[in-house]
Design an enzyme around this catalytic site. Structure first.
Site, mmCIF file in Angstrom:
data_model
loop_
_atom_site.group_PDB
_atom_site.id
_atom_site.type_symbol
_atom_site.label_atom_id
_atom_site.label_comp_id
_atom_site.label_asym_id
_atom_site.label_seq_id
_atom_site.Cartn_x
_atom_site.Cartn_y
_atom_site.Cartn_z
ATOM 1 C CG ASP A 122 -2.075 -0.775 1.203
ATOM 2 O OD1 ASP A 122 -2.365 -1.251 0.102
ATOM 3 O OD2 ASP A 122 -2.742 -0.933 2.243
ATOM 4 C CE LYS A 143 -6.526 -0.231 -0.572
ATOM 5 N NZ LYS A 143 -7.315 -1.060 0.341
ATOM 6 C CG MET A 254 -8.715 6.996 6.726
ATOM 7 S SD MET A 254 -9.609 5.529 6.218
ATOM 8 C CE MET A 254 -10.106 4.842 7.792
HETATM 9 N N1 SAH Z 1 -3.972 0.541 9.360
HETATM 10 C C1 SAH Z 1 -3.494 1.896 9.429
HETATM 11 C C2 SAH Z 1 -4.582 2.910 9.172
HETATM 12 C C3 SAH Z 1 -5.186 2.836 7.783
HETATM 13 S S1 SAH Z 1 -6.336 4.106 7.472
HETATM 14 C C4 SAH Z 1 -2.836 2.131 10.792
HETATM 15 O O1 SAH Z 1 -2.963 1.311 11.711
HETATM 16 O O2 SAH Z 1 -2.142 3.146 10.926
HETATM 17 C C5 SAH Z 1 -5.323 5.330 6.745
HETATM 18 C C6 SAH Z 1 -5.155 6.515 7.672
HETATM 19 O O3 SAH Z 1 -4.094 6.286 8.578
HETATM 20 C C7 SAH Z 1 -4.761 7.806 6.990
HETATM 21 O O4 SAH Z 1 -5.859 8.453 6.392
HETATM 22 C C8 SAH Z 1 -4.226 8.588 8.156
HETATM 23 O O5 SAH Z 1 -5.287 9.066 8.957
HETATM 24 C C9 SAH Z 1 -3.518 7.522 8.945
HETATM 25 N N2 SAH Z 1 -2.061 7.476 8.663
HETATM 26 C C10 SAH Z 1 -1.354 6.385 8.309
HETATM 27 N N3 SAH Z 1 -0.029 6.678 8.199
HETATM 28 C C11 SAH Z 1 0.094 7.989 8.493
HETATM 29 C C12 SAH Z 1 1.200 8.877 8.561
HETATM 30 N N4 SAH Z 1 2.446 8.474 8.316
HETATM 31 N N5 SAH Z 1 0.966 10.159 8.911
HETATM 32 C C13 SAH Z 1 -0.291 10.596 9.192
HETATM 33 N N6 SAH Z 1 -1.365 9.791 9.122
HETATM 34 C C14 SAH Z 1 -1.194 8.498 8.793
#
Ligand code: SAH
Length: 343
Positions: A122, A143, A254
């Site tokens: 991803d 995505k 998100m």
């Molecule tokens: N499974 C992932 C979340 C997936 S949903 C987890 O546990 O982190 C995707 C969301 O994760 C993004 O829209 C944002 O809100 C957050 N996100 C993931 N990586 C990030 C990063 N490096 N900086 C800021 N937000 C992040």
């Protein structure tokens, strides 16, 4: 111990069965070595080889008899490097990749990547660093919100088909696979197809991205709970009321697209307008940025913010601000984040 040796153009003999040695062969080829193979320990040390190898890469395939051969190599003054056997074929491993830097990959994640034949990744996973972590074929199924490069159903189909074709498949996801990551669906797809599947937890952005900005999601006597919410779709009035009523930290993933509705909904539910709020964009990545405001002002303060971002609502945001004012521990967090970025 780890040694770096330039193997460009060097003759490397990789020993071990074809199945067990398949990834070591790729790794040495990727490093520029001229690879020859010995898949069973019979025969003289260098029978049939064009020349005496520069190095023997010994894959542990469980066959008896290798020790003798490797001892002969050592006696002849040829260095022998131990290599792990390739991952089992025909399985899928869902790997949590953390918030986007390979520094926050787990040891299990690093090992799974090393042992993979194919990695479906991803855009939130630490994909830029993949070529140094694996010799697997890399497939971008990233995505963007609203722009599905590959649909969820197709991702599941690709993973399953690849495993059925005999590959050791890694599905590398951002953060933790089970936190808004559709990991449960991907496991179900494997189970339905009779493909062996396992999950390696990752460092979720819900906790690590606030931390990158110095925000602890809990803090003694400030907040003894945190709730992680998806902002993918607007919350209902009831949900806003429940969240506001909890009195703990609220973490939203998100949430950029629904930030207005969230701030308005929490206000309507009775949350104080001066409740501190932070938007942390691109945690652990170049361009990391933190915007701090309060419930009443966040909608305009964060107008220029974009995904990926984590929102934090709660008094813990002040802890970060307070700690930043002191020369002490939490002020080091920004330096830590900077060092993790390699700057
Ligand atoms: N499974 C992932 C979340 C997936 S949903 C987890 O546990 O982190 C995707 C969301 O994760 C993004 O829209 C944002 O809100 C957050 N996100 C993931 N990586 C990030 C990063 N490096 N900086 C800021 N937000 C992040």
């Amino acid at each position: 111990m780890q040694l770096s040796i330039d193997l460009t153009g060097r003759e490397v003999l990789v020993t071990g069965s074809d199945q067990a040695a398949r990834q070591a062969v790729r790794r040495y080829q990727a490093a520029g070595a001229v690879v020859s193979r010995l898949s069973s320990p019979q025969g003289g040390p260098f029978d049939g080889l064009p020349e005496r190898p520069f190095l023997v890469a010994a894959v542990d395939d469980g066959q008896p008899g290798w020790k003798n051969f490797l001892d002969r190599c050592r006696a002849a003054g040829i260095p022998v490097a131990a290599e792990p056997a390739a991952g089992a074929p025909g399985q899928v491993t869902l790997v949590g990749g953390g918030p986007g830097t390979s520094e926050l990959l787990t040891v299990a994640a690093t090992k799974a990547l090393r042992d993979a034949d194919v990695v479906f990744y991803d855009r939130l996973a630490p994909y830029q660093e993949l070529p140094s972590l694996t010799s697997a074929k890399l497939v971008d199924v990233g995505k963007k919100p609203g722009h599905h490069k590959v649909s969820q159903g197709d991702i599941e189909k690709l993973m399953v088909e690849s495993a059925v074709a005999g590959n050791n498949v890694v599905r590398l996801k951002g953060g933790d696979p089970y936190v808004f990551g559709r990991g449960g669906e991907e496991v179900a797809a494997c189970v339905a197809a009779g493909v062996k599947v396992r999950v390696i937890s990752g460092v979720t952005s819900a906790i690590s991205v606030p931390a990158a900005a110095g925000i602890p999601v809990t803090h003694r006597e400030v907040s003894h709970m945190f709730t992680v919410v998806s902002g993918h779709a607007p919350l209902t009035a009831k949900e806003h009321e429940h969240l506001a009523g909890l009195g703990g930290t609220i973490v939203v993933l998100m949430g950029i697209g629904t930030l207005h509705q969230l701030a308005a909904g929490l206000s309507r539910a009775g949350m104080r307008p001066d409740m501190p709020m932070a938007v942390v964009e691109r945690g652990y990545r170049p361009g990391q940025r933190t915007t701090i405001a309060d419930l009443g002002t966040i909608a305009s303060a964060a107008a220029g913010c974009s995904n990926p971002a984590v929102l934090v609502i709660g008094e813990v945001v002040r802890v970060a601000e307070a700690n930043r004012g002191h020369a002490g521990a939490a002020a080091d967090l920004d330096r830590l984040a900077a060092s993790l970025l390699g700057s």
